[in-house]
Motif scaffolding. Structure first.
Motif, mmCIF file in Angstrom:
data_model
loop_
_atom_site.group_PDB
_atom_site.id
_atom_site.type_symbol
_atom_site.label_atom_id
_atom_site.label_comp_id
_atom_site.label_asym_id
_atom_site.label_seq_id
_atom_site.Cartn_x
_atom_site.Cartn_y
_atom_site.Cartn_z
ATOM 1 N N CYS A 129 0.827 -1.209 0.000
ATOM 2 C CA CYS A 129 0.000 0.000 0.000
ATOM 3 C C CYS A 129 0.864 1.262 0.000
ATOM 4 C CB CYS A 129 -0.957 -0.014 1.188
ATOM 5 S SG CYS A 129 -2.168 -1.331 1.034
ATOM 6 N N VAL A 130 1.962 1.230 0.754
ATOM 7 C CA VAL A 130 2.855 2.393 0.754
ATOM 8 C C VAL A 130 3.390 2.615 -0.661
ATOM 9 C CG1 VAL A 130 5.086 3.263 1.561
ATOM 10 C CG2 VAL A 130 3.472 2.280 3.188
ATOM 11 N N ALA A 131 3.777 1.538 -1.323
ATOM 12 C CA ALA A 131 4.309 1.666 -2.687
ATOM 13 C C ALA A 131 3.262 2.224 -3.646
ATOM 14 C CB ALA A 131 4.801 0.307 -3.177
ATOM 15 N N GLN A 132 1.996 1.940 -3.364
ATOM 16 C CA GLN A 132 0.921 2.462 -4.214
ATOM 17 C C GLN A 132 0.625 3.929 -3.967
ATOM 18 O OE1 GLN A 132 -2.373 0.124 -2.988
ATOM 19 N NE2 GLN A 132 -2.065 -1.466 -4.522
ATOM 20 N N GLY A 133 1.197 4.464 -2.902
ATOM 21 C CA GLY A 133 0.931 5.868 -2.591
ATOM 22 C C GLY A 133 -0.207 6.077 -1.618
ATOM 23 N N VAL A 134 -0.518 5.070 -0.804
ATOM 24 C CA VAL A 134 -1.533 5.272 0.235
ATOM 25 C C VAL A 134 -0.937 6.200 1.294
ATOM 26 C CG1 VAL A 134 -2.822 4.162 2.103
ATOM 27 C CG2 VAL A 134 -2.697 3.076 -0.156
ATOM 28 N N PRO A 135 -1.582 7.334 1.556
ATOM 29 C CA PRO A 135 -0.991 8.324 2.482
ATOM 30 C C PRO A 135 -1.242 7.981 3.947
ATOM 31 C CG PRO A 135 -3.001 9.205 1.523
ATOM 32 C CD PRO A 135 -2.826 7.817 0.950
ATOM 33 N N PHE A 136 -0.591 6.928 4.418
ATOM 34 C CA PHE A 136 -0.712 6.571 5.833
ATOM 35 C C PHE A 136 -0.188 7.707 6.699
ATOM 36 C CE2 PHE A 136 -0.341 2.029 4.332
ATOM 37 C CZ PHE A 136 -1.548 1.603 4.832
ATOM 38 N N ALA A 137 -0.699 7.764 7.921
ATOM 39 C CA ALA A 137 -0.215 8.773 8.869
ATOM 40 C C ALA A 137 1.258 8.534 9.166
ATOM 41 C CB ALA A 137 -1.033 8.683 10.151
ATOM 42 N N ARG A 138 1.991 9.622 9.307
ATOM 43 C CA ARG A 138 3.432 9.516 9.578
ATOM 44 C C ARG A 138 3.822 10.341 10.782
ATOM 45 N NH1 ARG A 138 6.589 6.984 5.686
ATOM 46 N NH2 ARG A 138 5.172 6.087 4.166
ATOM 47 N N GLU A 139 4.958 9.967 11.341
ATOM 48 C CA GLU A 139 5.505 10.734 12.462
ATOM 49 C C GLU A 139 6.389 11.833 11.892
ATOM 50 O OE1 GLU A 139 7.504 7.404 14.136
ATOM 51 O OE2 GLU A 139 5.959 7.156 15.677
ATOM 52 N N TYR A 140 6.841 12.729 12.778
ATOM 53 C CA TYR A 140 7.657 13.838 12.289
ATOM 54 C C TYR A 140 8.953 13.359 11.642
ATOM 55 C CZ TYR A 140 4.432 17.296 13.877
ATOM 56 O OH TYR A 140 3.310 18.069 14.003
ATOM 57 N N GLY A 141 9.455 12.219 12.092
ATOM 58 C CA GLY A 141 10.672 11.674 11.493
ATOM 59 C C GLY A 141 10.459 11.109 10.102
ATOM 60 N N GLY A 142 9.222 11.051 9.671
ATOM 61 C CA GLY A 142 8.955 10.572 8.323
ATOM 62 C C GLY A 142 8.588 9.099 8.245
ATOM 63 N N LEU A 143 8.624 8.413 9.397
ATOM 64 C CA LEU A 143 8.264 6.995 9.386
ATOM 65 C C LEU A 143 6.775 6.815 9.671
ATOM 66 C CD1 LEU A 143 11.328 5.431 11.249
ATOM 67 C CD2 LEU A 143 10.995 5.825 8.801
ATOM 68 N N LYS C 147 6.307 14.470 7.289
ATOM 69 C CA LYS C 147 4.932 14.441 7.744
ATOM 70 C C LYS C 147 4.076 15.455 6.999
ATOM 71 C CE LYS C 147 2.247 14.507 12.055
ATOM 72 N NZ LYS C 147 1.041 14.875 11.376
ATOM 73 N N ASP C 148 4.685 16.620 6.755
ATOM 74 C CA ASP C 148 3.951 17.683 6.092
ATOM 75 C C ASP C 148 3.502 17.256 4.690
ATOM 76 O OD1 ASP C 148 2.956 20.281 6.134
ATOM 77 O OD2 ASP C 148 4.598 20.947 4.818
ATOM 78 N N LYS C 152 -0.319 16.731 3.425
ATOM 79 C CA LYS C 152 -0.860 17.424 2.250
ATOM 80 C C LYS C 152 -1.405 16.422 1.246
ATOM 81 C CE LYS C 152 1.755 21.723 1.847
ATOM 82 N NZ LYS C 152 3.167 21.947 1.525
ATOM 83 N N ALA C 153 -0.683 15.316 1.078
ATOM 84 C CA ALA C 153 -1.149 14.284 0.156
ATOM 85 C C ALA C 153 -2.492 13.745 0.631
ATOM 86 C CB ALA C 153 -0.125 13.153 0.069
ATOM 87 N N MET C 154 -2.599 13.556 1.937
ATOM 88 C CA MET C 154 -3.849 13.047 2.505
ATOM 89 C C MET C 154 -4.984 14.045 2.304
ATOM 90 S SD MET C 154 -5.361 10.547 4.049
ATOM 91 C CE MET C 154 -7.061 10.485 4.611
ATOM 92 N N ASP C 155 -4.689 15.337 2.462
ATOM 93 C CA ASP C 155 -5.719 16.360 2.228
ATOM 94 C C ASP C 155 -6.318 16.191 0.844
ATOM 95 O OD1 ASP C 155 -5.339 17.549 4.673
ATOM 96 O OD2 ASP C 155 -3.982 19.106 3.925
ATOM 97 N N ALA C 156 -5.457 15.953 -0.132
ATOM 98 C CA ALA C 156 -5.927 15.832 -1.511
ATOM 99 C C ALA C 156 -6.580 14.476 -1.749
ATOM 100 C CB ALA C 156 -4.760 16.029 -2.480
ATOM 101 N N ALA C 157 -6.044 13.460 -1.057
ATOM 102 C CA ALA C 157 -6.540 12.091 -1.293
ATOM 103 C C ALA C 157 -7.932 11.873 -0.738
ATOM 104 C CB ALA C 157 -5.570 11.091 -0.676
ATOM 105 N N GLN C 158 -8.432 12.822 0.049
ATOM 106 C CA GLN C 158 -9.746 12.641 0.661
ATOM 107 C C GLN C 158 -10.894 12.750 -0.330
ATOM 108 O OE1 GLN C 158 -10.333 14.034 4.805
ATOM 109 N NE2 GLN C 158 -8.760 15.474 4.251
ATOM 110 N N SER C 183 -2.158 15.820 -7.191
ATOM 111 C CA SER C 183 -1.486 16.321 -5.989
ATOM 112 C C SER C 183 -1.181 15.183 -5.027
ATOM 113 C CB SER C 183 -2.385 17.323 -5.258
ATOM 114 O OG SER C 183 -2.392 18.535 -5.935
ATOM 115 N N HIS C 184 -2.213 14.379 -4.759
ATOM 116 C CA HIS C 184 -2.048 13.287 -3.800
ATOM 117 C C HIS C 184 -0.818 12.454 -4.173
ATOM 118 C CE1 HIS C 184 -3.495 8.851 -3.202
ATOM 119 N NE2 HIS C 184 -2.518 9.104 -2.382
#
Lengths: 639, 237, 250
Positions: A129-143, C147-148, C152-158, C183-184
């Motif tokens: 899913c990550v490879a497909q571009g699913v925008p999972f929630a991330r931490e500030y470190g980017g993980l 994260k930012d 932003k990607a999530m904002d668009a993906a909604q 964008s997403h």
């Protein structure tokens, strides 16, 4: 036809069964794959991911959905998240732990081998899913961020705000779209499967109705995959989408596929209560609300004071009282039944007395409204949109509702039903959740089946089959088409006095009151007595206006409700024979002193798989005994 | 049938043609030509404001502009081409837009759009009519040929007198002022819109470009209107 | 409350439609807009008439099926709300409500209030994805994403693909929908790889379907139930320029 339930579980330790299966599996030459036509019915997480992956592998796929676009399947409404045994948090999670939790959560009524495989592939799902571009929630470190969900002791739930199902479905939909563009998948939106066609005992195609033109058409293939979701709408009111139905799986059942464990229905405790007779569906609010909300009802029966006017002393925080250690976080089924109990005692709140308070005033006092807004802002907004009430100011009202169904068509380890060539994936099958599903595991199972399991096992089936596909002009197709047409005409010609909705509502109430979150032998028998009469009345007195030659929502609905009217009976039979309580099946006769589900592992550690013997006939029960090699059965306790 | 970008790439069609054929490409044309015209309007006003410096300054400026016919005619030609392209693109876009939305809603009013946005085509059309009149008035001379024949004592074309005389007619001045109002309307949406079309606007700069457009349009309006008004009020004579 | 409804009825794509007036009686303010229509439909069925056809499914604002133009506004008067989540407490007793289908040439009416939105699917098919097949994906944490950017990607993906943006636009432009997907995916490292192809192909398909052009009025943004913003369109315009000039150079 004599039926033997062969689960085809590979030998060896549970941890290597899936690898071993894949090693031993016969393969199809890549160049030959395009010669195999696969019919996939449904385009939710399971259906879309399966259709896309089969297309990528080179099969020739036809995918069907009743919605106007595959992107609308009800997987889209899942909020919470998806589990995976990644152990990114270093908190002791592992494939084994997820396997164990799932078996335990399912009250020891699932197959070990299937569940272990599910836990194994859970990690691949996240990567995919990550490879497909699913925008999972991330931490500030980017993980990737994780949270703990549904009472799990580890943080293994991946999420995309409160719309995880939407984002995962869009990922699968996009993968499917890519295959449609590549020409490997042909998509048939606004097309409903209305029958399954068997030739020489193998599933070889389906009959569909084009919902715009009304055309009844035959589609043939080398195999049929059903990914048509659950049957929660048999209760009329549920958190399912309006269109969710049992028709595809029920038609397959009538053609000989076994229906397993239909009595396992999951009730979700935090839904917005019914506000009136016109209510068309129920809306779920994330369970996470129970982390900060306190559940209570007035101590006195019929106390109609405004909640803010009821003093502390007159309130009964019944979950905290009954389950001191888990309190408001008691498991879904326990919290649900406790709510029903207090409402049955006449202490329910809101319209119709079917609701309990979920109060955030303590949390607001402790953390401030800002913090609560940050955590649940969107849920409070949704609640206000629907009820017009501000939950920062007065307690929310909640009530349990049917949310997910664990039962489904019986499948073996390869996800194939007892009908060769008929595969069933996602919520439509019975396989992985046992008697109860853990939070954030539905998405995991749908995608595991669709991306990783079925695309492998279906090849194994093709490799061993000599007989290919048939022409859609074959006599079996023509006969099935004729039957579908006759049924459509019959529905249109009754021209009775009651609407389809009225029948559905009556069935739903009957099911909910008698075979709902708490059942007794007497209540089930009452349902069994009344369902056939209701069904008979339906076929004599339903009014379906319009014609069969164009878009006719009333006709579509009538066909679905006609199937629910038969299916409800099957669900009740299953609930009646299972004389124990486990997971999503609670028989009031079988409970511990604390009101906990009382299992009977000696007699009922089996999968109940039902064989159709004719409408108005008692179905035949087949049992697949469940053997536990890895895990010892234990009684759960949430005191 | 899906239009594939690859097949388009493979063909030898030029970049311009590809841009011209795509909706976004046309918006670029609109934006770039609009930006050009916006620039012209600013320079035009800056030149004209020299009227406040007296006849000598503006007549000298007039002479400078005409001193090199090659430059003058190139500039005129480029401007004309920009105007033509701006209009041609606008016509094509409008046609496509009408085709995309053939049926209007029976009830309610348009969602969230401003008057300036909805009337951009109309304001553009009236401005075009104005430009034709304006050219006739002060450049070609079909309104009053005499205006172009005034000469000052140095033998230069007396731009100052031409403007004073030209704007002494209240009807013409009012027409000018109304047209400048429409230009204000046109630019207040058009200028911020062009940044959006060129993809230069973001959430953060959204308000900035919006204010910039409205501010610039207002300055242009006030500057342009001040001239006929000053003449009518006798401040310039 | 009692209401008068003016509803667009049209038998199919080929026949002309017209407004038909219905009375909605004893409507509770707690009902959703679609439940109000359910009530009207029940009465229609009982009198042997065909019910008003409208698309709906999840009824919780996420599937994107429903879409009614209510008094001239897609999804009705409440901001950031789908038709199914609009409740009758926002109407008054005696109100007349006009209900129309989405109006756009690329969204032809199928029946009554139901339109064909498969044009959106074809646009996604033209490139609205990351071209990865199942299997072989690297570990989910192999690439970290600020994260930012993820937010932003999530904002668009909604985006729920309901088509309200097209319905609201006086030009029936699909730019908000298309740009949300561009964008997403374009904001995420996984999607950047084929960002140029994606924007060129999707825009070409969008034009092919006959959607109008963006005139930057912002009606789409105002009508969007998921609050997708106009800066996505600016981002798409930017990506398109980049892609087309790069493709020329290569």
């Amino acid at each position: 036809m004599s039926i033997t339930l062969e689960s085809k579980i590979p030998s060896g330790p549970v941890g290597i069964k899936w690898s071993k299966y894949k090693q031993d599996m016969k393969l199809i030459n890549p160049a030959n794959k395009r010669k195999y036509d696969v019919i996939v019915v449904g385009s939710g997480l399971a259906g879309a991911s399966a259709a896309a992956t089969l297309g990528e592998l080179g099969y020739n796929v036809k995918c069907f959905c009743f919605q106007d676009s595959p992107r609308r399947a009800h997987s889209i409404a899942a909020q919470g998240g998806i589990n995976a045994a990644k152990n990114y948090r270093n908190d002791g999670d592992s494939i084994y732990r997820l396997f164990y939790d799932t078996i335990k959560g399912g009250d020891f009524r699932a197959r070990e081998a299937n569940v272990h495989r599910l836990a194994e592939v859970s990690v691949n799902i996240i990567d995919q899913c990550v490879a497909q571009g699913v925008p999972f929630a991330r931490e500030y470190g980017g993980l990737l961020d994780n949270r703990s969900f549904g009472g799990a002791q580890v943080s293994r739930t991946f999420y995309a705000r409160g719309q995880t199902g939407q984002q995962l479905l869009l990922g699968a939909y996009q993968a499917l779209s890519r295959q449609i563009y590549a020409g490997t998948v042909t998509m048939y939106p606004r097309t409903e499967m209305v029958d399954l066609v068997l030739i020489d005992g193998h599933a070889k195609g389906i009959i569909t109705r084009d919902l715009i033109t009304g055309a009844i058409e035959s589609h043939s293939g080398n195999a049929v995959v059903l990914a048509t979701g659950g049957y929660g709408n048999v209760f009329y009111l549920s958190t399912n989408a309006k269109g969710c139905n049992v028709t595809s799986t029920y038609r397959a059942y009538k053609k000989g596929a076994l229906f397993a464990n239909p009595c396992y229905t999951q009730i979700h405790p935090t839904c917005i209560p019914v506000s009136g007779d016109y209510q068309s569906k129920l809306t779920l609010m994330s369970e996470s609300l129970r982390n900060d909300g306190r559940v209570w009802v007035p101590k006195k029966e019929g106390d109609s004071r405004h909640p803010k006017d009821i003093p502390e002393g007159d309130r009964d925080y019944y979950l905290e009282r009954k389950y001191p250690s888990y309190g408001n976080l008691a498991p879904r089924d326990i919290a649900s039944r406790a709510a029903k109990q207090v409402c049955d005692e006449g202490r329910g709140v809101g319209p119709g007395g079917r609701g309990v308070y979920l109060d955030f005033s303590d949390a607001i006092q402790r953390f401030g409204q800002n913090k609560i807004e940050e955590r649940y802002g969107n849920l409070f907004e949704m609640y206000e949109r629907i009820t017009g009430e501000n939950a920062y100011d007065q307690p929310m009202r909640i009530y349990p509702a049917v949310h997910y169904t664990m039962g489904g068509l019986w499948v073996d380890y390869e996800l194939m039903s007892n009908i060769p060539g008929l595969f069933v994936i996602g919520e439509a099958n019975f396989s992985d959740h046992g008697a109860n599903r853990l939070g954030a595991s539905a998405l995991m199972q749908g995608l595991a089946d669709g991306y990783f399991v079925l695309p492998q096992t279906i090849g194994g089936y093709f490799a061993t089959q000599k007989n290919g596909k048939y022409s859609p002009d074959h006599a079996e197709f023509k006969q099935a088409e004729a039957e579908v047409r006759a049924r459509t005409n019959r529905l249109l010609s009754i021209k009775g006095k009651r609407t389809v909705t009225e029948f559905h509502r009556e069935l739903g109430k009957l099911m909910w009151d008698n075979v709902g979150m708490a059942r007794t032998e007497a209540s089930i028998k009452q349902a069994l007595e009344r369902i056939p009469a209701l069904r008979q009345e339906f076929w004599e007195n339903v009014n379906v206006p319009g014609s069969g030659d164009d878009l006719n929502p009333a006709l579509e609905y009538a066909g679905r409700v006609a199937d629910f009217l038969e299916f409800g009976e099957l669900l009740a039979y299953d609930a009646l024979q299972r004389e124990e309580s486990c997971g999503g099946h609670f028989r009031e006769e079988y409970q511990t002193e604390d009101g906990e589900a009382l299992r009977n592992d000696e007699k009922y550690a089996y999968v109940a798989a039902w064989e159709f013997k004719g409408t108005d006939q008692f179905p035949a029960l087949h049992k697949e005994e469940l053997t536990y090699e890895e895990i010892r059965m234990a009684q759960r306790s949430y005191k | 049938m899906a239009a594939s970008a690859e097949s388009m790439q493979a063909s030898s069609r030029g970049l311009i043609l590809r841009l011209w054929r795509s909706s976004i490409g046309k918006k670029y044309v609109m934006a770039v030509t609009g930006l050009g015209l916006f620039g012209f309007v600013i320079i035009h006003l800056a030149g004209n404001l020299q009227i406040y410096l007296g006849p000598n300054a503006i007549n000298a400026y007039g002479k400078l502009l005409k001193s090199n016919p090659a430059v003058l005619w190139s500039a005129r030609f480029v401007l004309l081409a920009i105007v033509a392209l701006h209009i041609l693109t606008a016509i094509q876009l409008t046609k496509a837009n009408r085709k995309a939305r053939p049926v209007k809603y029976a009830a309610g009013k348009p969602v969230a759009s401003t008057f300036a946005q909805r009337t951009i085509v109309i304001s553009g059309l009236i401005i075009l009519a104005f430009i034709i009149f304006h050219l006739g008035h002060f450049t070609i001379g079909f309104v009053d040929p005499q205006l172009l024949e005034y000469e000052d004592i140095l033998g230069r074309h007396d731009v100052y007198r031409m403007m004073v005389t030209g704007f002494s007619n209240p009807i013409i001045s009012i027409f000018y002022i109304i047209s400048m109002g429409l230009l204000l309307l046109h630019l207040s949406h058009g200028v911020s819109s062009l940044f959006q079309s060129l993809g230069l606007r973001s959430k953060k700069t959204f308000g900035f470009f919006d204010k910039l457009a409205k501010g610039a349009a207002l300055v242009l309006f006030l500057g342009n209107c001040s001239i006929p008004l000053s003449i009518l009020l006798g401040i310039i004579k | 409350m009692n209401l008068t409804l003016r509803v667009w009825r049209q038998k199919n794509a080929k026949t002309a439609g017209q407004f038909v007036t219905y009375q909605a009686r004893d409507i509770s303010s707690e009902m959703s807009f679609l439940e109000m229509l359910d009530v009207v439909n029940e009465e229609l069925i009982k009198s042997g008439e065909e019910q008003i056809a409208f698309d709906h499914d999840c009824r919780e604002g996420i599937c994107g099926s429903c879409g009614l133009v209510i008094n001239g506004t897609p999804h009705g008067p409440l901001a950031a709300t789908t038709s199914c989540q609009l409740h009758m407490r926002f109407f008054k007793d005696g109100d007349t409500i006009t209900i129309e289908p989405w109006r756009a040439a690329p969204f032809p009416v199928i029946k009554d209030l139901v339109v064909d939105r498969t044009a959106f699917d074809r646009i996604i098919q033209a490139g609205g994805y990351v071209s990865v097949s199942t299997g072989g994906a690297p570990d989910g944490n192999a690439v970290s994403i600020p994260k930012d950017d993820a937010d932003k990607a999530m904002d668009a993906a909604q985006c729920i693909g309901c088509g309200a943006c097209v319905a609201a636009c006086k030009n029936a432009s699909a730019m908000l929908f298309v740009s949300a997907k561009i964008s997403h995916l374009g904001l995420l490292p996984q999607g950047k790889v084929e960002a140029d192809h994606r924007v060129l192909n999707m825009v070409a398909q969008m034009d092919e379907e006959g959607f109008g052009n963006c005139t930057n009025t912002g009606s789409c943004e105002a009508a969007c139930p998921k609050e997708i913003t106009l800066d996505n369109i600016a981002r798409m315009n930017r990506s398109y320029a980049k892609a087309i000039f790069k493709s020329k150079l290569s």
